[in-house]
Design an enzyme around this catalytic site. Structure first.
Site, mmCIF file in Angstrom:
data_model
loop_
_atom_site.group_PDB
_atom_site.id
_atom_site.type_symbol
_atom_site.label_atom_id
_atom_site.label_comp_id
_atom_site.label_asym_id
_atom_site.label_seq_id
_atom_site.Cartn_x
_atom_site.Cartn_y
_atom_site.Cartn_z
ATOM 1 N N GLY A 1 36.751 42.035 36.899
ATOM 2 C CA GLY A 1 35.515 41.190 37.261
ATOM 3 C C GLY A 1 35.674 39.585 37.002
ATOM 4 C CB SER A 2 33.585 37.140 34.643
ATOM 5 O OG SER A 2 32.633 37.257 35.281
#
Length: 489
Positions: A215-216
Site C-alpha cells: 500500500g502507501s
C-alpha cells in the site's frame, strides 16, 4: 593331497580378500551414504545423545535441552517459546528443524567441522563435539514490545539497526510454542496436526515468509525513484496531478482518501498520503526506472537470507501504464515482506545506504570462543544521499504533522509512513494496516532503529483502519524499547 590343500588355501585367501574388499567398501567408500540413510537409526540416536547447543538473546539462553530418558535422549526446550518462535524455529525429533535451528544446525548439534580441535577429527574418530551456541542480534525489549503490541492479532513486526543491518526484533502473530513439537509420540503428532489445521497459521513466519501488498508505505520507494531520476527536482513544487487522477489508457479514476491532493507537491503528497500524486509520478518515472529503484531496495531478490531464506518481495517487470500507476502506490501485484519494508525505512534513515540484514551476531564453541562473527556489509545503494535527506524530512513531517502522529516520541526524531493496502477480490476484505518508521535520538549522529509493522486482521470498521491508527502505536513501542536498550549501555 598337497595340491588340494593348496587350492583350498588359495580359495580361502581369495574369499578373505573379498571380505576385506567388501568391508572396505561398506566402512569407507559407502560410509557417508549409509550413515545418511534414514533407515540407519544409529545416526538419530547419536544426534540426540547429547544436549543441543543454545540460541542466545542479549547473552541469555532462550532454548535448552532435557533428558527424556528415551532412546532419543535429549529433547529441545524453549523459554518464552511463542515470543521467540519466529527467530528460533523448532528442532523436532519427528519433524526436523526450521529457521535458526535449521540454518545453524551444524553448530548447535556439534557436527560443524569448525568446532573440532583438528581438521577431519570427527571423520577419523567418528565422534561429534558438544554443541555450540548461536548468539542472535535480537534485543529482548524490542522483541517483547512488538509481541505485546500485536497482542495475538494477525500480523508481523521487523526492526533493523539501519547502520549495521542487525535485526533487533522479528515477530509473527499469532505464534506457537515450538517445544510442543520437540519429541516423539502421539502428543507431538497431535500438536503438529493441530497447528497446521488452524486458520490463523501460527507456524507461518509472517515477518519473513509472507508477502503483503504494501500500500502507501511503498510510496517512499516511488518518491526515491522520482528524486533520483530528476522527475522531481523540488519537493515543494506543484506536480501537475489532477484529483481524481485518470489511470493511463483507461477510463478508471483513482481517488484519494486525503484532501487537497489536486496538483499537490511531493512533500504534501507524502505527508497526507495522496494516491494520485505518487501514481502519476510512478508513470512519469517509467517502468524501467521504477523496476531499478525497487531492486535497489531489495525487491525481486530471491536470494536474501538472514541466514534463513526470506520470501521474494515483488515488483512486476512487465506492466501496462495503468498497472504501473497502481504498483507505484503499493497495489496491483506489488508485494513485500515486513522485513523488506523495514529495509526500505532503514535505507532512508541511513542516508540511502542499505546494509545487508542479519539475525546472527556470532556462533560460539562450548567454551564461549567465537567460531564465526557476522560482520556488517553493504547490500545496495538504495538512493542517493541528497534524495535520502529529502525523504527523511518528508517522513519526519508525516509524524510531526501528518498521518503518522501516533508514532511521535518526545525528544526523538521520528520519521514514518502510513499505509493501508487493499485486500481481496474487489477490495472486499479488510485492508492491511502498515506503518514503516525510523527513530534517532536528538543530537545523535545515527538512527537507532527502523521498523515495519503490518496488521493483517485489524478488527474495526473498514473506514477506521489505517496504518496510523493500528500499526503506528506498535512501531512507537518498538522504537522506544530499542532506544531504552541503548540508553542502558
Amino acid at each position: 593331497m598337497t595340491r588340494n590343500i593348496r587350492c583350498a588355501a588359495a580359495c580361502c585367501v581369495l574369499l578373505l580378500l573379498a571380505l576385506l574388499a567388501n568391508a572396505t567398501r561398506v566402512q569407507v567408500i559407502q560410509a557417508d551414504s549409509l550413515g545418511k540413510n534414514p533407515a540407519d537409526r544409529r545416526q538419530m540416536i547419536a544426534r540426540y545423545a547429547q544436549p543441543r547447543g543454545n540460541i542466545l538473546v542479549d547473552g541469555r539462553t532462550v532454548t535448552g535441552s532435557k533428558d527424556s530418558g528415551e532412546q532419543l535422549r535429549y529433547e529441545r526446550t524453549y523459554r518464552n517459546g511463542p515470543l521467540y518462535a519466529p527467530v528460533t524455529g523448532y528442532a523436532s525429533q519427528t519433524y526436523g528443524t526450521a529457521l535458526i535451528e535449521n540454518a545453524e544446525d551444524g553448530i548447535l548439534a556439534g557436527t560443524d567441522p569448525r568446532l573440532t580441535p583438528f581438521p577431519m577429527w570427527n571423520q577419523l574418530t567418528r565422534t561429534r563435539e558438544p554443541g555450540g551456541d548461536v548468539a542472535t542480534t535480537i534485543e529482548a525489549r524490542a522483541q517483547e514490545a512488538a509481541y505485546e503490541g500485536l497482542d495475538g492479532r494477525r500480523g508481523a513486526v521487523a526492526a533493523i539497526e539501519p547502520a549495521t543491518g542487525r535485526i533487533l526484533a522479528l515477530v509473527s502473530s499469532p505464534s506457537y510454542d515450538p517445544g510442543a513439537l520437540s519429541g516423539t509420540g502421539p502428543g507431538v503428532t497431535r500438536a503438529w496436526t493441530g497447528l497446521n489445521a488452524l486458520t490463523g497459521r501460527p507456524m507461518l513466519n509472517r515477518a519473513i515468509r509472507e508477502t503483503y501488498p504494501p500500500g502507501s508505505a511503498f510510496k517512499i520507494v516511488t518518491a526515491a525513484a522520482a528524486l533520483d531520476t530528476g522527475v522531481v527536482s523540488d519537493i515543494d513544487e506543484n506536480t501537475d496531478t489532477p484529483d481524481p487522477y485518470l489511470l493511463p489508457d483507461t477510463t478508471t479514476e483513482l481517488p484519494n482518501e486525503a484532501s487537497d491532493c489536486g496538483h499537490a507537491s511531493l512533500a504534501y503528497a507524502i505527508e497526507v498520503s495522496c494516491n494520485t500524486v505518487l501514481a502519476h509520478l510512478g508513470v512519469r518515472v517509467g517502468l524501467g526506472d521504477m523496476v531499478a529503484a525497487a531492486r535497489k531496495f531489495g525487491f525481486n531478490d530471491s536470494g536474501l537470507r538472514i541466514p534463513s531464506g526470506v520470501a521474494r518481495s515483488n515488483f512486476d517487470t512487465d506492466m501496462s501504464r495503468d498497472q504501473l500507476a497502481l504498483s507505484s502506490i503499493g497495489q496491483f501485484n506489488t508485494s513485500a515482506t515486513p522485513l523488506q519494508m523495514a529495509m526500505v525505512s532503514a535505507a532512508v534513515a541511513n542516508d540511502g545506504a542499505l546494509m545487508y540484514p542479519h539475525l546472527i551476531d556470532r556462533t560460539l564453541d562450548r567454551h564461549g570462543g567465537t567460531v564465526h562473527r557476522t560482520g556488517q556489509k553493504p547490500y545496495r545503494r538504495a538512493m542517493s544521499a541528497p534524495a535520502a535527506e529529502q525523504l527523511q524530512q518528508m517522513m519526519v513531517d508525516v509524524v510531526s504533522q501528518g498521518t503518522g502522529s501516533s508514532a511521535a516520541i518526545p525528544g526523538v526524531t521520528v520519521g514514518g509512513k502510513t499505509g493501508t493496502a487493499q485486500n481481496g477480490v474487489g477490495n472486499a476484505g479488510l485492508p492491511y494496516a502498515w506503518f514503516i518508521s525510523w527513530a534517532r535520538v536528538d543530537g545523535a549522529s545515527r538512527p537507532a532503529v527502523a521498523v515495519a509493522v503490518v496488521v493483517e486482521d485489524a478488527s474495526a470498521d473498514r473506514a477506521d483502519i489505517s496504518g496510523g491508527g493500528f500499526a503506528a502505536p506498535i512501531a512507537r513501542a518498538v522504537m522506544e524499547a530499542a532506544l531504552s536498550e541503548r540508553d542502558d549501555r
